[in-house]
Enzyme design. Sequence first.
Site, PDB file in Angstrom:
ATOM      1  N   GLU A 132      32.856  50.113  27.416  1.00 30.53           N
ATOM      2  CA  GLU A 132      31.966  51.047  28.124  1.00 30.53           C
ATOM      3  C   GLU A 132      31.589  50.444  29.382  1.00 30.53           C
ATOM      4  O   GLU A 132      31.412  50.985  30.422  1.00 30.53           O
ATOM      5  CB  GLU A 132      30.543  51.582  27.390  1.00 30.53           C
ATOM      6  CG  GLU A 132      29.622  52.160  28.032  1.00 30.53           C
ATOM      7  CD  GLU A 132      28.510  52.420  27.145  1.00 30.53           C
ATOM      8  OE1 GLU A 132      27.412  52.136  27.947  1.00 30.53           O
ATOM      9  OE2 GLU A 132      28.363  52.452  26.008  1.00 30.53           O
TER      10      GLU A 132
ATOM     11  N   SER B  60      29.560  55.916  15.189  1.00 31.61           N
ATOM     12  CA  SER B  60      31.146  56.294  14.967  1.00 31.61           C
ATOM     13  C   SER B  60      31.442  56.239  13.460  1.00 31.61           C
ATOM     14  O   SER B  60      32.755  56.276  13.172  1.00 31.61           O
ATOM     15  CB  SER B  60      32.031  55.108  15.635  1.00 31.61           C
ATOM     16  OG  SER B  60      31.557  55.131  16.919  1.00 31.61           O
TER      17      SER B  60
END
Length: 294
Positions: free
Chosen positions: A134, A271
């Site tokens: 990210e 997640s």
Amino acid sequence: MKIIRANKMGFCFGVSGAINLCENISEDRKLYDKTYILGMLVHNKNVVKDMEKKGFITISEEDLLLKKVKFNKKDLIIIRAHGTTEEIYDILKRSEIKIIDATCIFVKKIRETLIEEEKNGKEIIFIGDKNHPEVKGIVSFGMHVNVLAGYEEFLNFKVETNKKYCLLTQTTLNKEMFFKIKKKIENNYENIEIFSKICGATHERQIAVEKLAREVDIILIVGDLASSNTRKLYDLSKSINSRSYLIQNKNELKKEWLKNIETIGITAGASTPEKIILEIEKDIRGNFDDKHGL
């Protein structure tokens, strides 16, 4: 033995969106010759395996940089929830492949802010893990970005009085660390503008795990070892409850953890699929009860 879940846990908005997108595409596989996913769709190996079972091919940035993959007009690629670098976007745009961008909306907002603030003449200070995909993706859109791991590195960073700065953060940054940096800036610097872009879901999950860690005998944090937000949940919990354990699935659950306890807390990274959480709860109830010597 009582099992108590955190009131906020599991899939976040960005992860759900990326997975639902892939599920929908898998139903229309005939429209494409090959369907690719750039990197881990989300940071969970079980999700990645499920996607591969559905016919998706996982490729890396390195595969594209080294030209190991050739696309045609009937291929499709999905950019993972963490996004990717400007260079990879350019490579994909120059190819014939159809692109669907599943980058989390919070990641996109940080990226857009970085680009805009640099255009306004500000130097960027970015707090986060420089090795996380990210962060790599976001900072690649900047001309010169100072990536600092946390509070200590920020203290050692030289802020020049004749410059204007913009402070941005990784979406999963520990909120306590952010507040420490924010307070330091507010008390000492007038030339640093703070953009708080920590994901709302991440913040909620961190608050929830802090509360739960105080209420239970032990707490399990369920998620992939590669997941940044899962590791931060674990760190927060461990700072409050020494009997905090990070596990990826039911096979990592140890019987000795559950001896002589009355309450067990469970939380999960953004997640982590619900089915993994349910398997762990089922295993606790089925194999770690009084009938088995606990």
